[in-house]
Design an enzyme around this catalytic site. Structure first.
Site, PDB file in Angstrom:
ATOM      1  N   LYS A 169     -12.149  -9.860 -10.220  1.00 59.20           N
ATOM      2  CA  LYS A 169     -12.515  -8.787 -11.151  1.00 59.20           C
ATOM      3  C   LYS A 169     -11.239  -7.995 -11.425  1.00 59.20           C
ATOM      4  CE  LYS A 169     -16.038  -9.113  -7.852  1.00 59.20           C
ATOM      5  NZ  LYS A 169     -16.894 -10.062  -8.442  1.00 59.20           N
TER       6      LYS A 169
ATOM      7  N   ASP B  74      -1.279  -4.200 -21.408  1.00 61.06           N
ATOM      8  CA  ASP B  74       0.064  -3.870 -21.899  1.00 61.06           C
ATOM      9  C   ASP B  74       1.163  -3.928 -20.841  1.00 61.06           C
ATOM     10  OD1 ASP B  74      -1.152  -3.453 -24.327  1.00 61.06           O
ATOM     11  OD2 ASP B  74      -1.197  -1.275 -24.149  1.00 61.06           O
TER      12      ASP B  74
ATOM     13  N   ASP C 165      -5.318   1.912  10.062  1.00 61.83           N
ATOM     14  CA  ASP C 165      -4.566   3.123  10.414  1.00 61.83           C
ATOM     15  C   ASP C 165      -4.233   4.012   9.219  1.00 61.83           C
ATOM     16  OD1 ASP C 165      -4.637   2.143  12.973  1.00 61.83           O
ATOM     17  OD2 ASP C 165      -2.565   1.429  12.979  1.00 61.83           O
TER      18      ASP C 165
ATOM     19  N   HIS D  55     -14.231 -15.584  -9.302  1.00 61.33           N
ATOM     20  CA  HIS D  55     -14.907 -14.401  -8.772  1.00 61.33           C
ATOM     21  C   HIS D  55     -14.039 -13.153  -8.881  1.00 61.33           C
ATOM     22  CE1 HIS D  55     -16.954 -11.943  -5.539  1.00 61.33           C
ATOM     23  NE2 HIS D  55     -17.998 -12.398  -6.191  1.00 61.33           N
TER      24      HIS D  55
END
Length: 519
Positions: A440, A445, A270, A438
């Site tokens: 990513k 900082d 939605d 797996h």
């Protein structure tokens, strides 16, 4: 874990059924036709070689020299130039035509044109968020925001609440709950869908929601038809009231089109709730099927304004394939209290701009204290390797977490070819000992992070359709930092001295590295 065991299956179940389907299925036929084309080409070349050996050697030597000069002056990254030169010197008959075939985009131009048109249309429908840009005080964040607006047509959003999941099995119950809340539409775009517990429970909700009048769309990559799903799976979904399409379905015709896969992971409900990250819709991503040890993956849940970025990314691809053309009705925005900044962005191999790599380079270049990276693959070009090394040399705490149990041995060997250079520069390298990682994610900082689908390898950075979220949000960054700290504790830190004494274990990786840009 929540979810039902009596989930629906649309494909043949069981190992025997899958084996039969693979043996006699369309993927097998396509593979046979591909091989037949290559065999005919090989026979023609062999016959020509026997008749014109002297002419062949003269033309071959001249072509190799000319191609080497041409490539040295081409506008390509240095590592890709060297890869092509090596390949052409070894296999001139195959290498030279293959290079120009890929460069000329034969069989790919129509798709490239349509995708470009839809991306431009999507840009026109992006709702202006100048108030979000106006609130940015850090010049490093402003730099990223302007770059992503200009080169990825990605807007900066506030009014968004984010939740980070360190494991797919943590995200899955929340995904099911959010799908149950759908009232208007559900969009799913995934690289991998595989029948089992995860997809079965999602499919059960999608079927029920479609019957209740919710618009449901599913887009998945065409490579699924080779090993995971039958070729007619979109039609099977349509019988349940679900609109479905395959991206770049594999057909028995040679085309550069197949080299660019849809590696994105997007779930939208939605335009209020959205997910992205590393997890696909298959059981190994939530720990229900054990492969390569303990599988660690991540997900990012967005609720609020920033979901519009995910919705537009999905629609631009869907409309390019299905020629739907609708945008406005799906972009109703909901705003939540929040001080964070979120920029969902997409990367395309068709626009000539390496957005994912540029964002990672900005993260490394702008880091003051630390920059931590989690990735399943580390197959770097010279520019990105230099960016990582340079950040470490100027005192930034750079750490990279990789799998200890690989899913692809050649990728693992290639990743390790970078260890020596990075360790010498002061980068800390960890291997996740429980299994395969797996996720990513890149954290900088304590305040900035990139979470999405973009690996640190050539295919993600150069060839795949990808997506991610650049964020500046301390609460989310703190959750990501906690994930890193817990991961470091169960990972093996690679020692530079012992790595120098590794003997001949890197020979295979060293040989593969020459051709890594072409893989």
């Amino acid at each position: 874990m929540e979810g039902k065991e009596d989930y629906p299956r649309l494909a043949k179940s069981g190992r025997f059924g899958k084996a039969i389907e693979m043996l006699f299925g369309r993927g097998t036929i396509v593979a046979i036709l591909f091989l037949l084309q290559l065999a005919i080409l090989a026979l023609v070349l062999m016959n020509a070689f026997q008749r014109y050996r002297i002419l062949y050697f003269c033309v071959s030597s001249g072509s190799q020299f000319a191609m080497t000069v041409y490539l040295l002056n081409a506008r390509l990254p240095q590592s890709i130039k060297l890869g092509w030169i090596a390949f052409i010197l070894l296999f001139p008959v195959v290498g030279i035509p293959l290079y120009f075939f890929l460069r000329l985009d034969l069989g790919h131009r129509a798709q490239k044109k349509i995708l470009g048109q839809e991306q431009r249309k999507a840009c026109m429908h992006i709702l202006s968020c100048m108030d979000a840009l106006g609130s940015i005080e850090d010049p490093r964040e402003m730099q990223a925001a302007f770059y992503l607006r200009r080169y990825a047509a990605a807007e900066a959003f506030t009014g968004t609440f984010a939740r980070y999941f360190a494991f797919g099995q943590d995200a899955f119950p929340a995904m099911l709950d959010d799908l149950e809340k759908a009232e208007e539409f559900i969009f799913l775009e995934y690289f991998i869908i595989d029948e089992g517990y995860m997809w079965g429970n999602i499919l059960s909700i999608l079927e029920r929601k479609a019957k209740a009048g919710v618009e449901v769309r599913v887009l998945f990559d065409g490579l699924n038809a080779f090993a995971r799903l039958p070729y007619d799976y979109p039609r099977r979904l349509e019988r349940l009231g679900i609109k479905a399409m395959m991206f770049a379905p594999i057909r028995p015709f040679v085309s550069t089109h197949y080299n660019n896969r849809d590696h994105r992971k997007i779930l939208v409900v939605d335009n209020r709730i959205g997910y992205t990250g590393g997890i696909n819709l298959a059981d190994e991503y939530i720990g229900r099927r054990i492969v390569h040890g303990l599988w660690k993956d991540n997900a990012l849940r967005l609720e609020g304004e920033a979901v519009s970025g995910l919705t537009l990314t999905f629609l631009s691809t869907w409309n390019a394939i299905g020629r739907d053309g609708r945008y406005e009705e799906y972009l109703k925005r909901s705003r939540l209290p929040g001080s964070g900044l979120f920029i969902p962005f997409a990367d395309s191999p068709l626009d000539g701009e390496r957005v994912g790599e540029s964002v990672y380079q900005m993260m490394l270049g702008n880091a003051r204290s630390y920059c931590w990276i989690m990735t399943p693959y580390l197959i770097l070009d010279g520019e990105l390797e230099d960016s990582i090394s340079r950040a470490a040399r100027r005192g930034v705490d750079v750490r990279i977490v990789l799998p200890h149990v690989p899913d692809k041995k050649y990728a693992f060997a290639l990743a390790r070819t970078h260890y020596g250079t990075l360790l010498d520069a002061g980068v800390s390298i960890y291997e996740y000992t429980p299994g395969f990682i797996h996720s990513k994610v890149c954290l900088r900082d304590d305040g900035n992070a990139v979470v999405g689908t973009i690996n640190f390898d050539y295919r993600s950075l150069y060839l795949h359709f990808e997506n991610a979220v650049y964020l500046s949000d301390r609460a989310t960054a703190a959750a990501i930092r906690d994930d890193f700290l817990r991961t470091f504790e169960v990972s093996e830190k690679i020692d530079a001295e012992s790595w120098r004494n590794r003997g001949t274990m890197m020979i295979a990786g060293g040989l593969l590295k020459l051709f890594a840009p072409l893989m």
